[in-house]
Enzyme design. Structure first.
Site, PDB file in Angstrom:
ATOM      1  N   GLN A  79       0.830  -1.200   0.000  1.00 33.74           N
ATOM      2  CA  GLN A  79       0.000   0.000   0.000  1.00 33.74           C
ATOM      3  C   GLN A  79       0.868   1.255   0.000  1.00 33.74           C
ATOM      4  O   GLN A  79       1.295   1.733   1.048  1.00 33.74           O
ATOM      5  CB  GLN A  79      -0.945   0.002   1.201  1.00 33.74           C
ATOM      6  CG  GLN A  79      -1.923   1.143   1.113  1.00 33.74           C
ATOM      7  CD  GLN A  79      -3.107   0.976   2.034  1.00 33.74           C
ATOM      8  OE1 GLN A  79      -3.229   0.026   2.786  1.00 33.74           O
ATOM      9  NE2 GLN A  79      -4.002   1.930   1.963  1.00 33.74           N
ATOM     10  N   PHE A  80       1.115   1.773  -1.209  1.00 30.62           N
ATOM     11  CA  PHE A  80       1.976   2.944  -1.351  1.00 30.62           C
ATOM     12  C   PHE A  80       1.402   4.193  -0.678  1.00 30.62           C
ATOM     13  O   PHE A  80       2.141   5.113  -0.324  1.00 30.62           O
ATOM     14  CB  PHE A  80       2.271   3.229  -2.830  1.00 30.62           C
ATOM     15  CG  PHE A  80       1.099   3.776  -3.600  1.00 30.62           C
ATOM     16  CD1 PHE A  80       0.933   5.135  -3.761  1.00 30.62           C
ATOM     17  CD2 PHE A  80       0.170   2.916  -4.182  1.00 30.62           C
ATOM     18  CE1 PHE A  80      -0.141   5.643  -4.471  1.00 30.62           C
ATOM     19  CE2 PHE A  80      -0.907   3.414  -4.897  1.00 30.62           C
ATOM     20  CZ  PHE A  80      -1.063   4.788  -5.039  1.00 30.62           C
ATOM     21  N   THR A  81       0.097   4.230  -0.449  1.00 27.21           N
ATOM     22  CA  THR A  81      -0.519   5.417   0.147  1.00 27.21           C
ATOM     23  C   THR A  81      -0.064   5.662   1.584  1.00 27.21           C
ATOM     24  O   THR A  81      -0.286   6.749   2.120  1.00 27.21           O
ATOM     25  CB  THR A  81      -2.061   5.342   0.100  1.00 27.21           C
ATOM     26  OG1 THR A  81      -2.499   4.195   0.823  1.00 27.21           O
ATOM     27  CG2 THR A  81      -2.568   5.285  -1.336  1.00 27.21           C
TER      28      THR A  81
END
Length: 162
Positions: A79-81
């Site tokens: 999850q890059f967020t």
């Protein structure tokens, strides 16, 4: 590197209406990879993830056993967020590792925890895909792990802002 760890009764990941991974009791882990992460960051998060005491023992003593002690499953989702920065109300992801590099890093992380634990108990989502993650949080228990290098970078930023 960051990990948001949730103790779960069950969890699954769906892509385009199809369940691609599911676990029973264990941990659902959202993994964020920074552009500055190294092998040391990966090793730290893997070690903590497998050894942090989030489960009770047979006598009911809370916070006594790890996922590894209990033989439970782990569902990891990239999850890059987790490495967002707010610019007003707009999200900026310049602190996240680029997709082409982070996919290899994420796969290496999965391989590392599979070697340190039991490969068949480690599940994951589908890197780079739009996913739905369904969890039944147990407790609820949710914690954040952050590698020491990333903690240092955050505190440097905070002291620079003063």
């Amino acid at each position: 590197m960051k990990a948001v760890v949730q103790r779960v009764i069950k969890a699954n990941v769906t892509v385009e209406g199809e369940v691609i991974s599911s676990i029973g009791k264990g941990l659902c882990v959202l993994i964020g990879i920074s552009k500055d992460d190294t092998k040391k960051d990966m090793e730290y998060i893997a070690r903590k993830l497998l050894s942090i005491r989030l489960f009770e023992n047979d006598q009911g003593k809370k916070w006594h056993l790890s996922v590894k002690d209990k033989g439970y499953e782990i569902l990891c989702i990239s999850q890059f967020t987790l490495y967002h920065v707010l610019k007003g109300n707009k999200l900026d992801f310049h602190n996240a590792m680029a997709a082409e590099k982070s996919e290899a890093y994420y796969k290496e992380f999965l391989d590392l925890i599979r070697v340190q634990y039991q490969a068949d108990l480690i599940k994951d989502g589908k890197f780079g895909e739009y996913m739905q993650v369904n969890i039944q949080n147990d407790g609820p228990v949710t914690i954040e792990l952050q590698s020491p290098q990333q903690k240092k970078n955050v505190s440097d930023l905070q002291s620079d802002d003063v």
